[in-house]
Structure formats: structure tokens, C-alpha cells
Design a protein around this motif. Structure first.
Motif, mmCIF file in Angstrom:
data_model
loop_
_atom_site.group_PDB
_atom_site.id
_atom_site.type_symbol
_atom_site.label_atom_id
_atom_site.label_comp_id
_atom_site.label_asym_id
_atom_site.label_seq_id
_atom_site.Cartn_x
_atom_site.Cartn_y
_atom_site.Cartn_z
ATOM 1 N N MET A 1 0.655 -1.168 -0.070
ATOM 2 C CA MET A 1 0.025 -0.038 0.080
ATOM 3 C C MET A 1 0.793 1.405 0.029
ATOM 4 O O MET A 1 1.810 1.253 0.852
ATOM 5 N N ASN A 2 0.404 2.231 -0.675
ATOM 6 C CA ASN A 2 1.040 3.458 -0.891
ATOM 7 C C ASN A 2 1.061 4.246 0.462
ATOM 8 O O ASN A 2 -0.007 4.232 1.013
ATOM 9 N N GLN A 3 1.860 5.080 0.799
ATOM 10 C CA GLN A 3 1.691 6.068 1.854
ATOM 11 C C GLN A 3 0.556 6.930 1.687
ATOM 12 O O GLN A 3 -0.241 7.004 2.719
ATOM 13 N N LEU A 4 0.550 7.489 0.541
ATOM 14 C CA LEU A 4 -0.746 8.351 0.355
ATOM 15 C C LEU A 4 -1.230 7.596 -1.178
ATOM 16 O O LEU A 4 -0.330 7.483 -2.020
ATOM 17 N N GLN A 28 12.645 20.804 -8.309
ATOM 18 C CA GLN A 28 13.448 19.683 -7.623
ATOM 19 C C GLN A 28 12.880 19.166 -6.305
ATOM 20 O O GLN A 28 12.830 17.949 -5.848
ATOM 21 N N PRO A 29 12.457 20.267 -5.417
ATOM 22 C CA PRO A 29 11.985 19.800 -4.128
ATOM 23 C C PRO A 29 10.681 18.932 -4.095
ATOM 24 O O PRO A 29 10.646 17.986 -3.340
ATOM 25 N N ALA A 30 9.837 19.372 -5.126
ATOM 26 C CA ALA A 30 8.723 18.647 -5.191
ATOM 27 C C ALA A 30 9.012 17.151 -5.805
ATOM 28 O O ALA A 30 8.285 16.531 -5.038
ATOM 29 N N LEU A 31 9.756 17.256 -6.874
ATOM 30 C CA LEU A 31 9.990 15.919 -7.515
ATOM 31 C C LEU A 31 10.664 14.951 -6.275
ATOM 32 O O LEU A 31 10.359 13.761 -6.154
ATOM 33 N N SER A 32 11.659 15.478 -5.541
ATOM 34 C CA SER A 32 12.023 14.510 -4.293
ATOM 35 C C SER A 32 11.064 14.114 -3.360
ATOM 36 O O SER A 32 11.239 13.061 -2.950
ATOM 37 N N CYS A 33 10.359 15.194 -3.200
ATOM 38 C CA CYS A 33 9.182 14.732 -1.829
ATOM 39 C C CYS A 33 8.192 13.563 -2.610
ATOM 40 O O CYS A 33 8.131 12.855 -1.917
ATOM 41 N N LEU A 34 8.033 13.600 -3.955
ATOM 42 C CA LEU A 34 7.363 12.487 -4.447
ATOM 43 C C LEU A 34 8.138 11.172 -4.382
ATOM 44 O O LEU A 34 7.424 10.036 -4.081
ATOM 45 N N ARG A 35 9.057 11.156 -4.603
ATOM 46 C CA ARG A 35 10.076 9.956 -4.730
ATOM 47 C C ARG A 35 10.172 9.481 -3.354
ATOM 48 O O ARG A 35 9.900 8.171 -3.064
ATOM 49 N N MET A 37 8.098 10.124 -0.725
ATOM 50 C CA MET A 37 6.602 9.475 -0.393
ATOM 51 C C MET A 37 6.145 8.347 -1.255
ATOM 52 O O MET A 37 5.152 7.803 -1.208
ATOM 53 N N LYS A 38 6.930 7.982 -2.497
ATOM 54 C CA LYS A 38 6.529 6.862 -3.254
ATOM 55 C C LYS A 38 5.427 7.199 -3.960
ATOM 56 O O LYS A 38 4.558 6.134 -4.291
ATOM 57 N N ILE A 39 5.055 8.229 -4.331
ATOM 58 C CA ILE A 39 4.084 8.577 -5.293
ATOM 59 C C ILE A 39 4.728 8.848 -6.523
ATOM 60 O O ILE A 39 5.478 9.594 -7.148
ATOM 61 N N PRO A 40 3.940 7.965 -7.666
ATOM 62 C CA PRO A 40 4.359 7.931 -8.877
ATOM 63 C C PRO A 40 4.032 9.332 -9.706
ATOM 64 O O PRO A 40 3.150 9.914 -9.217
ATOM 65 N N CYS A 41 5.172 9.841 -10.381
ATOM 66 C CA CYS A 41 4.934 11.057 -11.143
ATOM 67 C C CYS A 41 5.014 10.657 -12.813
ATOM 68 O O CYS A 41 6.087 10.484 -13.499
ATOM 69 N N ILE A 42 3.844 10.571 -13.275
ATOM 70 C CA ILE A 42 3.702 10.176 -14.625
ATOM 71 C C ILE A 42 3.698 11.322 -15.782
ATOM 72 O O ILE A 42 2.825 12.281 -15.568
ATOM 73 N N LYS A 258 0.767 18.636 1.186
ATOM 74 C CA LYS A 258 0.635 19.148 2.671
ATOM 75 C C LYS A 258 -0.753 19.244 3.254
ATOM 76 O O LYS A 258 -1.144 18.395 4.181
ATOM 77 N N THR A 259 -1.794 19.724 2.319
ATOM 78 C CA THR A 259 -2.935 19.763 2.544
ATOM 79 C C THR A 259 -3.637 18.487 2.709
ATOM 80 O O THR A 259 -4.581 17.856 3.686
ATOM 81 N N ILE A 260 -3.498 17.640 1.735
ATOM 82 C CA ILE A 260 -4.055 16.348 1.584
ATOM 83 C C ILE A 260 -3.248 15.347 2.815
ATOM 84 O O ILE A 260 -4.119 14.671 3.367
#
Length: 267
Positions: A1-4, A28-35, A37-42, A258-260
Motif C-alpha cells: 500500500m502506498n503512503q498516500l 526539484q524539491p517537489a520531485l524529491s518529495c514525490l520520490r 513518499m513513493k508517489i508515482p510522477c507520470i 501538505k493539505t492532503i
């Protein structure tokens, strides 16, 4: 299961990449955050398969991606074993045949197939090598309209008779099948629902007309201000980023995550 239970589907030019320089450092900060949190960036772009391979490497992106405005979806297999692909659009050869026919009927335009890599480079700001990759099409043809503006509707109508459509992008009009970027939302919502065995939400990020269908189909649309105008999707959840390009991508995405995250913790 994904963190979010989230995925991000994003446009490139003018959104994750600067419209003029193609830089993405500010994101880059947002891209690093996605990685983290293991959120795919398609990545979901009008770019070709060959262009996307190099970009994914620069972005350190190992997630699935979508080419030519939803015309083809690519999902990585195990490392070193290529991709599973699904073509949803019309073939390039069939598009070129229709365009040749319409040109003989008096419409004036110029497509990537009519240009050299040097010409494409001059129009896009790409290097000549990258422009050659942009000319290797599978499911769409970018064109420059050279006719009277009032003939565009007539041209679009003629295309529709051949089951093709005209879509305005950031730099070019795109002649393509009846697919659009929202194909990625449908495909990957199902893909990750099955993969994670849970319902997921989709964040979509874009800046131009060819992103509108994708933004309207998303749970959380982020609109990046365009070069000439800012989209107004008919989606009440839409967020308008404060800045253009990768800075707007970064700030709006980090704030939304952050909000989610807060809502999930207190939900």
C-alpha cells in the motif's frame, strides 16, 4: 500500500519544464518529495517516445509515461527489459495521408514531417539532436498553421471526417486521433487501483489547452499559468499556481500534498 493513495500526472513544457529553457531545477524539491513518499510522477506530454526516454533520465524518473497527447502509454517492465505499451491513437502514417489530402484541397500548414531537424530546432529551442527525436512520431503531427485564422474551424471539421482532431498546444497545433491527455487518467487510475488494491486519487498538472481534458478528469487539478493565458477548467477543485513553469509546479504541488496529508491524518 502506498503512503498516500495518490498519483501525479503532469504535462512537461511550460509546466514541469520551463517554456523557454526546458530547465526543471525549481521543481526539484517537489520531485524529491514525490520520490520519498513513493508517489508515482507520470509524465504526460505531446513529446515522442524517444524524447521522453532522455527526459526521464534527466528527471531520475522511473515511472510510467504517456506520449503524444495520450496517443501511447508506456509502463516499464523489470529494469533492462523495456516497456509494455498501449497505443490509443491513430497511426502516424494514417495521419500524414490525411494531411496530404487536405493540403491538396487548399489548406496551408507545415508539419514536423515537412521540416528538417534544423528547422524544428529553430522553432522549439531544442538542440538539433533533440529536434530529430521530436520528429520521430508515432501518433500525432505538430503543425504550424499558415492559412487564414478563420479557416481553422473548417480544417478541424475536415479532420473530424477522418476521425482525427486538432488540438492547440503550447507551441503548435497537434493533429491526432480522438484520444487526449485524459486517457492517462483513465488508464492509470485503473492500473494503480489494481496494483495497490485500493482506490486512488489523481493530481493532474498542466498549463495549456491540450491539458484541459486531463485537468477536468482529475481529483486535484493544478493549473500552471500559461504564456499567454491561464486555463479555467470546469472543475471546482482546480488550484491556480502562483507562478509559471517549474516554480509554480513546485510550490502548488508541495502545498497540495501538505493539505492532503493533513486531511488524511485528521480524516
Amino acid at each position: 500500500m502506498n503512503q498516500l493513495p495518490l498519483i501525479v500526472i503532469t504535462d512537461l513544457d511550460g509546466t514541469l519544464l520551463d517554456h523557454k529553457t526546458y530547465e526543471f531545477r525549481a521543481a526539484q524539491p517537489a520531485l524529491s518529495c514525490l520520490r520519498q513518499m513513493k508517489i508515482p510522477c507520470i509524465l504526460n506530454s505531446s513529446k515522442t517516445f524517444d524524447e521522453m526516454l532522455g527526459l526521464r533520465e534527466r528527471l531520475q524518473n522511473k515511472d510510467p509515461f504517456v506520449c503524444e497527447n495520450g496517443g501511447a502509454v508506456f509502463v516499464p517492465r523489470d529494469p533492462g527489459h523495456g516497456f509494455n505499451s498501449e497505443v490509443t491513437g491513430s497511426s502516424y502514417n494514417s495521419i500524414l495521408k490525411v494531411l496530404h489530402q487536405l493540403r491538396t484541397q487548399g489548406f496551408h500548414f507545415r508539419g514536423f514531417n515537412d521540416m528538417t531537424a534544423t528547422e524544428v530546432a529553430a522553432m522549439t529551442g531544442l538542440s538539433t539532436d533533440d529536434a530529430e527525436l521530436a520528429r520521430r512520431r508515432n501518433a500525432s503531427e505538430p503543425i504550424i498553421w499558415q492559412d487564414a485564422p478563420e479557416r481553422l474551424d473548417e480544417f478541424a471539421s475536415a479532420l473530424s471526417c477522418h476521425n482525427l482532431r486538432l488540438l492547440k498546444g503550447g507551441r503548435f497545433y497537434h493533429v491526432m486521433g480522438m484520444n487526449d491527455k485524459s486517457e492517462a487518467i483513465t488508464f492509470f487510475r485503473d492500473y494503480y487501483r489494481n496494483h495497490w488494491q485500493q482506490e486512488i486519487k489523481v493530481i493532474a498538472i498542466g498549463d495549456s489547452d491540450n491539458d484541459l481534458a486531463m485537468l477536468e478528469a482529475a481529483d486535484f487539478p493544478i493549473v500552471i499559468p500559461g504564456e499567454n493565458a491561464t486555463l479555467t477548467p470546469a472543475n471546482p477543485a482546480a488550484i491556480i499556481a502562483a507562478c509559471k513553469g517549474p516554480q509554480g509546479f513546485n510550490d502548488a504541488l508541495l502545498a497540495l500534498l501538505k493539505t492532503i496529508g493533513k486531511e488524511q491524518r485528521h480524516g
